[in-house]
Design a protein around this motif. Structure first.
Motif, short mmCIF file in Angstrom:
data_model
loop_
_atom_site.label_atom_id
_atom_site.label_comp_id
_atom_site.label_asym_id
_atom_site.label_seq_id
_atom_site.Cartn_x
_atom_site.Cartn_y
_atom_site.Cartn_z
N ILE B 70 56.49 29.07 61.68
CA ILE B 70 57.46 29.08 60.59
C ILE B 70 58.51 30.12 60.94
O ILE B 70 58.22 31.05 61.68
CB ILE B 70 56.77 29.40 59.24
N ILE B 252 62.99 24.91 54.68
CA ILE B 252 61.57 24.57 54.83
C ILE B 252 61.19 23.45 53.86
O ILE B 252 60.52 22.49 54.24
CB ILE B 252 60.70 25.83 54.59
N VAL B 256 59.55 19.76 54.63
CA VAL B 256 58.26 19.33 54.08
C VAL B 256 58.43 18.06 53.26
O VAL B 256 57.60 17.15 53.33
CB VAL B 256 57.63 20.46 53.25
N MET B 262 53.12 21.37 57.71
CA MET B 262 53.21 22.79 58.05
C MET B 262 52.05 23.23 58.93
O MET B 262 52.02 24.34 59.42
CB MET B 262 53.27 23.65 56.79
N ASN B 263 51.08 22.33 59.12
CA ASN B 263 49.96 22.67 60.01
C ASN B 263 50.26 22.27 61.44
O ASN B 263 49.41 22.41 62.31
CB ASN B 263 48.70 21.97 59.53
N VAL B 308 56.64 16.49 47.03
CA VAL B 308 55.62 16.95 47.97
C VAL B 308 54.26 16.35 47.60
O VAL B 308 53.52 15.85 48.45
CB VAL B 308 55.56 18.50 47.97
N VAL B 312 51.76 13.48 49.58
CA VAL B 312 50.32 13.57 49.85
C VAL B 312 49.63 12.31 49.37
O VAL B 312 48.78 11.73 50.07
CB VAL B 312 49.73 14.80 49.14
N ARG B 316 47.51 9.67 51.55
CA ARG B 316 46.11 9.34 51.27
C ARG B 316 45.93 7.83 51.17
O ARG B 316 44.98 7.27 51.73
CB ARG B 316 45.67 9.97 49.94
N ILE C 77 48.59 31.89 51.48
CA ILE C 77 49.72 32.77 51.17
C ILE C 77 50.22 32.37 49.78
O ILE C 77 50.02 31.24 49.35
CB ILE C 77 50.82 32.65 52.24
N THR C 128 44.14 19.37 48.82
CA THR C 128 43.73 20.34 49.83
C THR C 128 44.53 20.21 51.12
O THR C 128 44.54 21.13 51.92
CB THR C 128 42.23 20.20 50.15
N GLU C 129 45.18 19.05 51.34
CA GLU C 129 45.91 18.94 52.59
C GLU C 129 47.25 19.68 52.54
O GLU C 129 47.89 19.85 53.57
CB GLU C 129 46.10 17.47 53.02
N LEU C 130 47.63 20.15 51.35
CA LEU C 130 48.91 20.85 51.25
C LEU C 130 48.76 22.33 51.58
O LEU C 130 47.84 22.98 51.08
CB LEU C 130 49.46 20.74 49.83
N PRO C 131 49.63 22.87 52.42
CA PRO C 131 49.57 24.31 52.67
C PRO C 131 50.03 25.09 51.44
O PRO C 131 50.89 24.61 50.68
CB PRO C 131 50.52 24.52 53.83
N MET C 133 51.81 27.63 51.24
CA MET C 133 53.21 28.05 51.33
C MET C 133 54.14 27.11 50.56
O MET C 133 54.97 27.56 49.77
CB MET C 133 53.59 28.06 52.82
N ILE C 134 53.97 25.81 50.78
CA ILE C 134 54.94 24.88 50.19
C ILE C 134 54.68 24.71 48.70
O ILE C 134 55.61 24.60 47.90
CB ILE C 134 54.93 23.52 50.94
#
Lengths: 382, 328, 336
Positions: B70, B252, B256, B262-263, B308, B312, B316, C77, C128-131, C133-134
């Motif tokens: 990052i 950022i 996203v 971010m991983n 966001v 997800v 899924r 974080i 759970t897949e979301l960090p 941070m975001i």
């Protein structure tokens, strides 16, 4: 074990580096109580102890201001802004010319938070007076009251706080006068009727809000302005990008818009650029720095701003300096009717007056008009 | 037949496609709310111009995020490089637009390289290294500015490049996106970035110089941040030390929203573009739809979070669909 | 490496990690003392009393630092804490102005923080897949947005009756009251991290949360607890912030998240999780506070202070790496 030694050594080296880095010239600070420092930002703080001498030295100085032996601090709104810089330089030059020591503090950001830290530090240094251009009318009151409890003379300039947490306010121009000038400019440029919009700074900017309120109440109270329609008050947060977005949105939302009035230096220059780039027929007025606005001021269609207003920030700093000195000398207390000399300044002597809300203030003068005839000359100055 | 079907599946099942759908829905809502005046040519060009900085830096951020890193120092680098070239003009040292852009890009590259070296060789967590950078470069921008701005008249020739109506910013954007699209898709370097992000150890074992890739990625990010500094001065005709303060989070967020993980290891140039575009449209639309100013941040936050989360959920659903197909 | 010499493995003491951390803290203590000396040298007014008088505003942030330590140790974080402070302070102020007593204001501030932390926690444990941070970036905009909307066009609110909050701003001798609360919080947080199973679970989750999951540690529950905890501490921070300013505005708490993370990292907590402890972070926190006060009293350019803190941050994380490289080289030289 070796690692431990190594890292300990590195830590020590780091600390030593720090000492060397920012301690330059510091060893002399305790001794140099009378010397006026040279660097712009890190003016030497004078060791206290002179606080006791305040009263004995002041009674004699009835007419002429004398600042020697005292330390005067100014806290601007934030670092990195030429308007604040001019204000501080006017203050600093005057104080030093009068023989005093001056501390200029520019907070890291234009927030009340940053100002609180700075003021706290000034209280610790036992300065004689603090002049602050407040970023928030409320949040500073606790720390300023602490300062006054510690015997420090507290005054505000440019942007005020609650009347109970300072002694007097140096107002760059009466709120009513600014409002009047702005609404008259709108009236004049629109030709007496039509739609206008206001592009302000942040929603909590104290003086912007009071000027806008003054504009609104003047427009309501006088039939002369009944043909003027205020479309919207937009907030550009004093960011060029957001101000640009907001200006473009205003142009699009209100096709009949004739004038944008922006009483903030960042907003007006962002709006001026948008209007001029688009060759828009919408005109602009407001409060802006001549040096920032030189490109955009002109009478013809290729310039977006026929004229605008401001006061001289250097003079405002000067007036604040004379006020601080008078407060420290005990010549004035900030009560209504107090009068003091302000050197060679135009409207000297100045008198403390009461504004509409009953708070005491000193008014620098009417706002100054910048038009094509004088913009080049003033753009050199500030 | 098989080939054709999988292509079709890829189109409808991809994140990009779902993002396009969201974008279309957003555009319809905005167009209705603004009374059908949203999609005008001038509005569209303004969307790109006003958000050129975010869009440009999003490309660098894509690479950084792909390596699971990052960079939050970008707007500070932007301010430092922008302030430098602003002052060069203010004090009449240099007025050549090309050279100024070059200098800004070089400054950015230098700052980025420093970040990259500290992160790769010093094994410092990216967020910490760039947080230090964030303080340092922004602070230096203030220090060199010495409380001055470079404004309208100072940068008059330079600002013609980014003026409303000039094609400069669009060309830079277009070139950057095309180059990145090609590099990320069809070159070894692009694939190496993905490899490092997916599994750094595996990449190392398979002969990729991970440290070098990471240094380069941050260097590219710095380069784009430096360029954005010059672009910002040009577009807004002013250089101020506090410019774009806090906007790194927007960059950022744009990535996203565009499906960049971010991983590390997942994300694409197209997705990044769509994410940045989404962000830009929201920023443009909020003041237009007649929403009071004070509500705008709240709505923006809700939209960002909603998209966001939606991302997800679609991911899924896609995974489940894939699993079902495999079980069949 | 180990293949070359089994001897070397035996030579490394069992508690080498612990020793390394100890030395880190030893170094921090030295820096802390150095900062105090530096302060006394560069500013004639830098003394025990002036430092404690200026401290309350910074001490507010230390509350969040403890919880941020937990968050970083589990490799997460939270950048929404500054916005939570803003929201909690704003609503707390409204409560006070509506006539609530001190207890009411306390309840509102801490309650708002708790709920905000819950929101973060719920989203993060359900997606759970979301960090983190975001997610916290999104909620940050939302929390500050709610504060902006409730503050209205003025954008700022003051405690109309500051007497309500005054008891929290009292000085006990030379110490501000908040100092004792920070001390209590420090003891609780440090103890539960180093001496309880909960603390050990945090390290397990942070080192490898898949492994922790298979070892029967309720990973999601732990994450939830940590985020609720930091939200609540942000509420506590807001409460004491109110007691130093008697008001709140839309910029309240801006940048606190970075300050707090910097303190933790300077204190030896790795953002990658599983490493560091709160004793180091506490010393680091006070070191930064004392340094800022010292540089402030010397009237150093405020931006330069940020540059110095940025440099400190990077150097402090580079030191372990440099000493490691130096150590390796030395060992190689000995072996060669």
């Amino acid at each position: 074990m070796k690692r431990k030694v190594v890292s300990t050594m590195l830590c020590a080296a780091m600390a030593a580096g720090l000492l060397a880095g920012c301690g330059s010239g510091s060893s002399s600070s305790a001794a140099s109580s009378a010397s006026s420092a040279s660097s712009a930002e890190t003016t030497e703080a004078v060791a206290s102890g002179s606080g006791e001498a305040v009263k004995s030295g002041s009674t004699a100085a009835a007419g002429t201001a004398d600042a020697s032996g005292h330390t005067y601090a100014i806290v601007t709104k934030s670092a990195g802004n030429p308007y604040n810089e001019r204000e501080a330089s006017g203050f600093k030059d005057t104080i030093e010319a009068l023989g005093g020591t001056c501390i200029v503090q520019n907070p890291e950001q234009a927030t009340a938070d940053a100002q609180i830290s700075v003021i706290n530090s000034l209280i610790s240094q036992k300065v004689d007076s603090i002049a602050v251009a407040a970023n928030d009318a409320n949040a500073l009151s606790a720390v300023l009251q602490q300062a006054m409890d510690a015997g420090i003379k507290v005054m505000t300039l440019d942007s005020d706080v609650e009347a109970s947490s300072r002694m007097v306010f140096c107002n760059q121009a009466g709120v009513k006068e600014v409002g009047q000038a702005l609404i008259d400019a709108v009236y004049d440029i629109t030709g007496g009727e039509g739609e206008y919009a206001i592009l302000s700074a942040t929603s909590q900017a104290t003086n912007q809000n009071s000027w806008i309120d003054a504009m609104k109440s003047i427009a309501e109270s006088d039939d002369k302005y009944s043909e003027l329609v205020l479309d919207e008050v937009a907030y550009g947060d004093d960011e060029p990008q957001k101000s640009t977005d907001q200006t473009q949105a205003l142009l699009q939302k209100y096709p009949n818009l004739k004038v944008i009035c922006s009483p903030t230096t960042v907003g007006i220059s962002a709006a001026a650029k948008v209007l001029q780039d688009q060759n828009s027929s919408v005109k602009l007025t407001g409060l802006g720095l001549p040096s920032e606005m030189k490109e955009y001021i002109g009478d013809d269609d290729s310039h977006s701003c026929p004229y605008m207003f401001l006061w001289n920030p250097i003079d405002l700093g000067k007036l604040a300096a004379y006020t601080s000195v008078a407060l420290v000398n005990g010549q004035i207390t900030g009560a209504e009717g107090d009068t003091f000399e302000a050197g060679d300044m135009e409207n000297s002597p100045y008198t403390v007056t009461k504004n509409a809300d009953g708070a005491t203030e000193i008014i620098l003068g009417p706002p100054y008009k910048f038009d094509p005839s004088n913009i080049d000359e003033w753009a050199e100055v500030y | 037949m098989q080939q054709k079907k999988s292509f079709w599946k890829r189109l409808t099942g991809s994140r990009e496609a779902s993002l396009v759908l969201i974008l279309v829905a957003l555009l319809i809502v905005v167009t209705i709310l603004s009374g059908g005046t949203f999609l005008t040519p001038s509005n569209i060009s303004q969307i790109f111009r006003n958000n050129a900085l975010t869009m440009l830096m999003a490309l660098g951020m894509l690479c950084v995020l792909l390596t699971a890193g990052i960079d939050i120092s970008i707007t500070s680098i932007l301010a430092f490089s922008g302030m430098t070239i602003g002052l060069l003009q203010k004090y009449d040292i240099l007025h050549n637009t090309f050279l100024l852009f070059l200098i800004a890009a070089l400054i950015g590259t230098g700052c980025g390289l420093l970040n990259g070296l500290i992160i790769s060789k010093g094994k410092v967590a990216p967020i910490i290294c760039t947080m230090g950078g964030m303080y340092i470069w922004r602070g230096l921008a203030y220090v060199i500015s010495n409380n001055n701005w470079a404004s309208g008249a100072d940068v008059s020739g330079f600002s013609d490049f980014g003026k409303d109506g000039s094609v400069g910013p669009y060309i830079i954007l277009a070139i950057a996106y095309v180059v990145f699209f090609i590099v990320m898709k069809w070159t070894t370097f692009g694939r190496r970035i993905y490899a490092v992000g997916s599994n750094a150890e595996a990449a190392e074992v398979s002969g990729i110089n991970v440290d070098k890739v990471i240094s380069l990625v941050y260097m590219i990010m710095g380069l784009l941040a430096g360029l954005s500094g010059a672009l910002s001065v040009s577009i807004y005709a002013s250089a101020q030390p506090n410019m774009q303060y806090g906007k790194e989070m927007d960059v950022i967020a744009a990535c996203v929203i565009g499906g960049v993980s971010m991983n590390g290891g997942r994300g694409s140039v197209v997705g990044t573009f769509l994410g940045a575009l989404f962000y830009a449209i929201v920023a443009k639309a909020l003041p237009l739809v007649g929403l009071e100013s004070i509500w705008q941040n709240l709505i923006k936050g809700i939209i960002v979070l909603a998209v966001v989360l939606l991302n997800v959920l679609t991911q899924r659903a896609m995974d489940r669909a894939n699993l079902e197909r495999r079980e069949l | 490496m180990a293949g070359k010499s089994g001897r070397e493995i035996n030579a490394v003491p069992q508690n080498s990690v612990k020793q390394k951390i100890l030395s880190w803290e030893g170094g921090l203590v030295i820096i802390f003392v150095a900062v105090l000396i530096l302060g006394a040298v560069i500013s004639p007014t830098y003394n025990f009393f002036s430092v404690f008088r200026e401290m309350p505003k910074y001490l507010c942030e230390i509350f969040m630092m403890f919880a941020m330590g937990y968050i970083l140790i589990i490799a997460e974080i939270d950048i929404s804490v500054g916005a939570i402070v803003c929201l909690a302070a704003t609503l707390g102020c409204f409560a006070g102005n509506a006539g609530a007593p001190l207890a009411g204001v306390i309840a509102v501030c801490i309650g708002v923080g708790f709920l905000a932390g819950c929101l973060n926690g719920v989203i993060l444990t359900h997606f759970t897949e979301l960090p983190s941070m975001i997610v916290t970036l999104g909620t940050q905009i939302i929390f500050r947005g709610i504060a902006e909307v409730s503050l209205g066009s003025g954008g700022s609110v003051s405690m109309s009756n500051s007497k309500i909050i005054m008891p929290l701003a009292t000085m006990v001798g030379p110490f501000p009251l908040v100092f004792f609360f920070v001390a209590i919080a420090a003891v609780i947080f440090i103890f539960s991290l180093s001496r309880t199973t909960f603390g050990r679970k945090l390290y397990a989750v942070g080192s490898n949360h898949t492994a922790a999951h298979y070892a029967g540690i309720p990973v999601q529950k732990i994450r939830m607890i940590c985020f609720v905890l930091i939200g609540t501490m942000a509420g506590v921070c807001a409460l004491f912030y109110l007691s130093t300013t008697f008001g709140a505005n839309t910029t309240t708490g801006q940048g606190y998240e970075m300050d707090v993370i910097a303190m933790c990292v300077f204190g030896g907590i790795a953002t990658t999780g599983g490493k560091g402890n709160l004793i180091g972070a506490t010393i680091a926190g006070f070191t930064i506070v004392c340094l800022r006060i010292a540089l402030g009293q010397r009237n150093i350019n405020t931006q330069l202070i940020l540059v110095i803190i940025g440099l400190l941050l990077i150097i402090s994380v580079l030191i372990p790496r440099i000493s490691e490289v130096l150590g390796n080289r030395k060992r190689r030289a000995v072996q060669g």
